[in-house]
Scaffold this motif. Structure first.
Motif, short mmCIF file in Angstrom:
data_model
loop_
_atom_site.label_atom_id
_atom_site.label_comp_id
_atom_site.label_asym_id
_atom_site.label_seq_id
_atom_site.Cartn_x
_atom_site.Cartn_y
_atom_site.Cartn_z
N ALA A 87 0.87 -1.05 0.05
CA ALA A 87 0.03 0.06 -0.06
C ALA A 87 0.92 1.31 -0.01
N LYS A 88 0.45 2.09 -0.65
CA LYS A 88 1.28 3.63 -0.69
C LYS A 88 1.04 4.06 0.85
N GLY A 89 2.30 4.65 1.23
CA GLY A 89 2.37 5.18 2.60
C GLY A 89 2.62 4.13 3.48
N ALA A 90 2.37 2.97 3.11
CA ALA A 90 2.89 1.73 4.17
C ALA A 90 4.20 1.36 3.45
N LEU A 143 10.89 -4.05 11.68
CA LEU A 143 10.09 -4.14 12.56
C LEU A 143 9.71 -5.67 13.13
N PRO A 144 9.63 -6.02 14.56
CA PRO A 144 9.24 -7.44 14.76
C PRO A 144 7.85 -7.80 14.24
N SER A 145 7.91 -9.05 14.04
CA SER A 145 6.51 -9.86 13.55
C SER A 145 5.80 -10.31 14.55
N THR A 146 6.14 -10.31 15.73
CA THR A 146 5.13 -10.90 16.73
C THR A 146 5.14 -10.05 18.00
N GLN A 165 2.59 0.52 14.75
CA GLN A 165 3.35 0.98 13.37
C GLN A 165 3.42 -0.40 12.55
N ALA A 166 3.51 -1.68 13.33
CA ALA A 166 3.97 -2.78 12.63
C ALA A 166 2.49 -3.21 11.81
#
Length: 97
Positions: free
Chosen positions: A46-49, A57-60, A72-73
């Motif tokens: 996505a634009k902006g993301a 970034l951590p995933s859990t 943020q994640a």
């Protein structure tokens, strides 16, 4: 007797030229360059993301340092952080949002 007959028929078939394995060109493997941009409907694209805010970034939830990092994640497309789909990620560290 039937097994012997079947084995001989299969042997003849395997040795025939019609049973040769032939390779087919892979339509997904090419050096063609797209002339137009392609829009992908997925949160990660996505634009902006994405960009520098999403890298590393951590995933859990257990790996998150704080609630802001979890938010943020989630914005970057990690929807697994919001199990009940209420918009609040990692409710153990972000109670009530």
């Amino acid at each position: 007797m039937k097994k012997l007959m079947l084995a001989s028929v299969l042997s003849i078939f395997a040795l025939s030229t019609n049973a040769a394995i032939k390779t087919v060109d892979n339509p997904f493997q090419s050096n063609t360059v797209l002339k137009e941009s392609v829009e992908v409907d997925h949160p990660l694209f996505a634009k902006g993301a994405g960009g520098s805010q999403c890298k590393g970034l951590p995933s859990t939830c257990g790996q998150m340092a704080n609630c802001e990092q979890a938010k943020q994640a989630l914005k970057c497309g990690n929807t697994r952080l919001d199990r009940d789909k209420d918009g609040v990620p990692c409710e153990s560290i972000c109670p009530g949002g």
